[in-house]
Design a protein around this motif. Structure first.
Motif, PDB file in Angstrom:
ATOM      1  N   ALA A 146       0.179   7.982  -4.336  1.00  0.00           N
ATOM      2  CA  ALA A 146       1.710   8.301  -4.817  1.00  0.00           C
ATOM      3  C   ALA A 146       2.082   6.829  -3.802  1.00  0.00           C
ATOM      4  CB  ALA A 146       1.669   9.530  -5.557  1.00  0.00           C
ATOM      5  N   GLN A 147       2.396   7.306  -3.308  1.00  0.00           N
ATOM      6  CA  GLN A 147       3.600   6.411  -2.087  1.00  0.00           C
ATOM      7  C   GLN A 147       2.871   5.402  -2.335  1.00  0.00           C
ATOM      8  OE1 GLN A 147       3.767   8.468   2.134  1.00  0.00           O
ATOM      9  NE2 GLN A 147       4.352   6.897   2.640  1.00  0.00           N
ATOM     10  N   LEU A 148       1.460   4.789  -2.068  1.00  0.00           N
ATOM     11  CA  LEU A 148       1.147   3.631  -2.333  1.00  0.00           C
ATOM     12  C   LEU A 148       1.735   3.468  -3.399  1.00  0.00           C
ATOM     13  CD1 LEU A 148      -2.788   4.399  -0.083  1.00  0.00           C
ATOM     14  CD2 LEU A 148      -0.516   2.876   0.378  1.00  0.00           C
ATOM     15  N   ARG A 149       1.181   3.407  -4.599  1.00  0.00           N
ATOM     16  CA  ARG A 149       1.394   2.398  -5.445  1.00  0.00           C
ATOM     17  C   ARG A 149       3.382   2.538  -5.908  1.00  0.00           C
ATOM     18  NH1 ARG A 149      -1.139   7.179  -7.495  1.00  0.00           N
ATOM     19  NH2 ARG A 149       0.316   8.466  -8.270  1.00  0.00           N
ATOM     20  N   GLU A 150       4.184   3.284  -4.933  1.00  0.00           N
ATOM     21  CA  GLU A 150       5.417   3.138  -5.613  1.00  0.00           C
ATOM     22  C   GLU A 150       5.901   2.314  -4.846  1.00  0.00           C
ATOM     23  OE1 GLU A 150       7.329   3.957  -7.293  1.00  0.00           O
ATOM     24  OE2 GLU A 150       6.008   5.756  -8.373  1.00  0.00           O
ATOM     25  N   ALA A 151       5.093   1.342  -3.670  1.00  0.00           N
ATOM     26  CA  ALA A 151       5.229   0.644  -2.541  1.00  0.00           C
ATOM     27  C   ALA A 151       4.639  -0.718  -3.293  1.00  0.00           C
ATOM     28  CB  ALA A 151       4.346   0.894  -1.527  1.00  0.00           C
ATOM     29  N   GLY A 152       3.541  -0.886  -4.457  1.00  0.00           N
ATOM     30  CA  GLY A 152       3.149  -1.825  -5.113  1.00  0.00           C
ATOM     31  C   GLY A 152       2.473  -2.755  -4.548  1.00  0.00           C
ATOM     32  N   VAL A 153       1.151  -1.623  -4.756  1.00  0.00           N
ATOM     33  CA  VAL A 153       0.140  -1.908  -3.759  1.00  0.00           C
ATOM     34  C   VAL A 153      -0.523  -2.850  -4.688  1.00  0.00           C
ATOM     35  CG1 VAL A 153      -0.265  -1.055  -1.607  1.00  0.00           C
ATOM     36  CG2 VAL A 153      -0.846   0.149  -3.511  1.00  0.00           C
ATOM     37  N   ASP A 154      -2.024  -3.171  -5.054  1.00  0.00           N
ATOM     38  CA  ASP A 154      -2.631  -4.366  -5.963  1.00  0.00           C
ATOM     39  C   ASP A 154      -3.893  -3.616  -5.954  1.00  0.00           C
ATOM     40  OD1 ASP A 154      -2.997  -5.789  -3.822  1.00  0.00           O
ATOM     41  OD2 ASP A 154      -2.258  -7.779  -4.349  1.00  0.00           O
ATOM     42  N   ALA A 155      -4.705  -2.682  -4.337  1.00  0.00           N
ATOM     43  CA  ALA A 155      -5.635  -2.559  -4.309  1.00  0.00           C
ATOM     44  C   ALA A 155      -5.575  -1.196  -3.198  1.00  0.00           C
ATOM     45  CB  ALA A 155      -6.416  -3.968  -4.344  1.00  0.00           C
ATOM     46  N   VAL A 156      -6.629  -0.278  -3.172  1.00  0.00           N
ATOM     47  CA  VAL A 156      -6.378   0.612  -2.594  1.00  0.00           C
ATOM     48  C   VAL A 156      -7.427   0.912  -1.540  1.00  0.00           C
ATOM     49  CG1 VAL A 156      -6.010   3.038  -1.905  1.00  0.00           C
ATOM     50  CG2 VAL A 156      -5.094   2.018  -3.087  1.00  0.00           C
ATOM     51  N   TRP A 157      -7.963   0.819  -0.691  1.00  0.00           N
ATOM     52  CA  TRP A 157      -9.472   1.923   0.923  1.00  0.00           C
ATOM     53  C   TRP A 157      -8.661   3.029   1.322  1.00  0.00           C
ATOM     54  CZ3 TRP A 157     -10.437   1.497   6.057  1.00  0.00           C
ATOM     55  CH2 TRP A 157     -11.234   2.322   6.576  1.00  0.00           C
ATOM     56  N   CYS A 158      -9.660   3.780   0.656  1.00  0.00           N
ATOM     57  CA  CYS A 158      -9.349   5.221   1.350  1.00  0.00           C
ATOM     58  C   CYS A 158     -10.127   5.685   2.226  1.00  0.00           C
ATOM     59  CB  CYS A 158      -9.235   6.108   0.035  1.00  0.00           C
ATOM     60  SG  CYS A 158      -7.922   6.305  -1.322  1.00  0.00           S
ATOM     61  N   GLN A 159      -9.971   5.797   3.748  1.00  0.00           N
ATOM     62  CA  GLN A 159     -10.687   6.683   4.977  1.00  0.00           C
ATOM     63  C   GLN A 159     -10.748   7.719   4.878  1.00  0.00           C
ATOM     64  OE1 GLN A 159      -9.331   8.067   8.112  1.00  0.00           O
ATOM     65  NE2 GLN A 159     -10.801   8.378   8.341  1.00  0.00           N
ATOM     66  N   VAL A 160      -9.839   8.860   4.197  1.00  0.00           N
ATOM     67  CA  VAL A 160      -9.577   9.968   3.990  1.00  0.00           C
ATOM     68  C   VAL A 160      -9.660  10.333   2.285  1.00  0.00           C
ATOM     69  CG1 VAL A 160      -7.566  10.195   5.644  1.00  0.00           C
ATOM     70  CG2 VAL A 160      -7.233   9.579   3.069  1.00  0.00           C
ATOM     71  N   GLY A 161      -9.859  11.835   2.376  1.00  0.00           N
ATOM     72  CA  GLY A 161     -10.566  12.315   1.127  1.00  0.00           C
ATOM     73  C   GLY A 161     -12.202  12.066   0.270  1.00  0.00           C
ATOM     74  N   THR A 162     -12.251  12.556  -0.759  1.00  0.00           N
ATOM     75  CA  THR A 162     -13.332  12.127  -0.935  1.00  0.00           C
ATOM     76  C   THR A 162     -13.361  11.877  -2.715  1.00  0.00           C
ATOM     77  OG1 THR A 162     -13.326  14.731  -2.777  1.00  0.00           O
ATOM     78  CG2 THR A 162     -14.887  14.390  -0.517  1.00  0.00           C
ATOM     79  N   ALA A 163     -14.598  11.385  -3.072  1.00  0.00           N
ATOM     80  CA  ALA A 163     -14.521  10.719  -4.437  1.00  0.00           C
ATOM     81  C   ALA A 163     -13.636  11.685  -5.577  1.00  0.00           C
ATOM     82  CB  ALA A 163     -15.475  10.109  -5.140  1.00  0.00           C
ATOM     83  N   ASP A 164     -14.353  12.822  -5.489  1.00  0.00           N
ATOM     84  CA  ASP A 164     -13.846  13.799  -6.482  1.00  0.00           C
ATOM     85  C   ASP A 164     -12.038  13.753  -6.727  1.00  0.00           C
ATOM     86  OD1 ASP A 164     -16.156  14.080  -7.381  1.00  0.00           O
ATOM     87  OD2 ASP A 164     -15.903  16.530  -6.024  1.00  0.00           O
ATOM     88  N   GLN A 165     -11.698  13.851  -5.038  1.00  0.00           N
ATOM     89  CA  GLN A 165     -10.055  13.961  -4.963  1.00  0.00           C
ATOM     90  C   GLN A 165      -9.447  12.354  -5.464  1.00  0.00           C
ATOM     91  OE1 GLN A 165      -9.728  14.687  -0.797  1.00  0.00           O
ATOM     92  NE2 GLN A 165     -10.118  16.803  -0.691  1.00  0.00           N
ATOM     93  N   VAL A 166      -9.582  11.201  -4.634  1.00  0.00           N
ATOM     94  CA  VAL A 166      -9.802   9.978  -5.035  1.00  0.00           C
ATOM     95  C   VAL A 166      -9.702   9.332  -6.618  1.00  0.00           C
ATOM     96  CG1 VAL A 166      -9.685   7.717  -4.215  1.00  0.00           C
ATOM     97  CG2 VAL A 166      -9.284   9.493  -2.668  1.00  0.00           C
ATOM     98  N   LEU A 167     -10.937   9.631  -6.974  1.00  0.00           N
ATOM     99  CA  LEU A 167     -10.917   9.056  -8.461  1.00  0.00           C
ATOM    100  C   LEU A 167      -9.890   9.379  -9.895  1.00  0.00           C
ATOM    101  CD1 LEU A 167     -14.553   8.451  -8.501  1.00  0.00           C
ATOM    102  CD2 LEU A 167     -12.963   6.879  -8.177  1.00  0.00           C
ATOM    103  N   PRO A 168      -9.672  11.258  -9.837  1.00  0.00           N
ATOM    104  CA  PRO A 168      -8.784  11.766 -10.091  1.00  0.00           C
ATOM    105  C   PRO A 168      -7.122  11.351 -10.287  1.00  0.00           C
ATOM    106  CG  PRO A 168     -10.761  13.350 -10.017  1.00  0.00           C
ATOM    107  CD  PRO A 168     -10.322  11.865  -9.200  1.00  0.00           C
ATOM    108  N   ALA A 169      -7.177  11.287  -8.840  1.00  0.00           N
ATOM    109  CA  ALA A 169      -5.653  10.402  -8.212  1.00  0.00           C
ATOM    110  C   ALA A 169      -5.286   9.225  -9.018  1.00  0.00           C
ATOM    111  CB  ALA A 169      -5.361  11.061  -6.902  1.00  0.00           C
ATOM    112  N   LEU A 170      -6.821   8.314  -8.751  1.00  0.00           N
ATOM    113  CA  LEU A 170      -6.367   6.963  -9.042  1.00  0.00           C
ATOM    114  C   LEU A 170      -5.802   7.220 -10.466  1.00  0.00           C
ATOM    115  CD1 LEU A 170      -8.758   5.049  -7.018  1.00  0.00           C
ATOM    116  CD2 LEU A 170      -6.383   5.003  -6.938  1.00  0.00           C
ATOM    117  N   ALA A 171      -6.591   7.946 -11.252  1.00  0.00           N
ATOM    118  CA  ALA A 171      -7.062   7.461 -13.458  1.00  0.00           C
ATOM    119  C   ALA A 171      -5.354   8.366 -13.738  1.00  0.00           C
ATOM    120  CB  ALA A 171      -8.257   8.703 -13.810  1.00  0.00           C
ATOM    121  N   ARG A 172      -5.276   9.108 -12.663  1.00  0.00           N
ATOM    122  CA  ARG A 172      -2.977   9.276 -13.196  1.00  0.00           C
ATOM    123  C   ARG A 172      -2.652   8.592 -13.098  1.00  0.00           C
ATOM    124  NH1 ARG A 172      -5.764  14.877 -10.658  1.00  0.00           N
ATOM    125  NH2 ARG A 172      -4.141  13.906  -9.016  1.00  0.00           N
TER     126      ARG A 172
END
Length: 218
Positions: A146-172
């Protein structure tokens, strides 16, 4: 990742007649009474004091991830600078001009080493990445995204978390972006929308993030 590493190590040691004990660094004093004849130091943090532990116990020691200035002679690990740098290169090649990096705590050796490569590759590509440090829990990962979205990024690389955590958050986040964009573009009564015929374009003229262009798009 740690569980897979532990299982592989436990299997290897067991086949050779050894037992593997896992001791959290916060409870390192257990090793004063637990008989061990070797140490493997995992997930090093900056100034974590584990070298003093190895000195005190006095058994053969190897570390995974080598902090700058460490006195321990034997170490193995990844080329974290190259790994983080490759991630930035991938986002830039996909068209990103403001990539976001969701990373673990900056006191982690792998994160500190990795950022050297990430910032060097970003500078070479002429982009300015946004870096957010967070933990591994689902709540922390979601808050970091959410913090990255607020900062206006146009792409994300996640070094932390799992796909089960990251993908739903991105979808929301995408759903919230669509709602905000719909509200901003909703025409007033009696007026024709000025940009009704113009579709949103992604970075570099690519497809809209809402068109299913991949999990790295925000």
């Amino acid at each position: 990742m740690f569980s897979n590493l532990y299982l592989a190590g436990a299997r290897w040691f067991s086949m050779r007649g050894y037992a593997l004990s896992v001791v959290p660094a916060a409870h390192r004093d257990i090793l004063d009474v637990l008989p061990v004849d070797g140490l493997i130091l995992l997930d090093r943090w900056v100034d974590d004091g584990l070298e003093e532990l190895a000195d005190r116990i006095g058994v053969p020691t190897i570390e995974v991830m080598h902090p700058e200035g460490s006195r321990i002679a034997l170490s193995v690990g990844n080329d974290d600078a190259a790994m983080f740098g490759d991630a930035v290169d991938h986002l830039v090649a996909a068209g990103s001009r403001r990539p976001g990096l969701l990373l673990g705590p900056e006191e982690l050796v792998l994160v500190r080493n990795g950022l050297v490569g990430a910032t060097a590759r970003a500078a070479a590509a002429g982009v300015d990445p946004v870096v957010v440090h967070t933990g591994n829990s689902p709540e922390e990962v979601a808050a970091g995204l959410a913090q990255l979205r607020e900062a206006g990024v146009d792409a994300v690389w996640c070094q932390v978390g799992t796909a089960d955590q990251v993908l739903p958050a991105l979808a929301r986040g995408r759903a919230a972006h669509r709602r905000r964009r719909g509200a901003a573009h909703r025409p007033r009564a009696g007026r024709r929308p000025a940009c009704a015929a113009h579709g949103h374009r992604g970075v570099g003229g690519g497809p809209s993030p809402d068109a299913g262009s991949g999990s790295s798009r925000v």
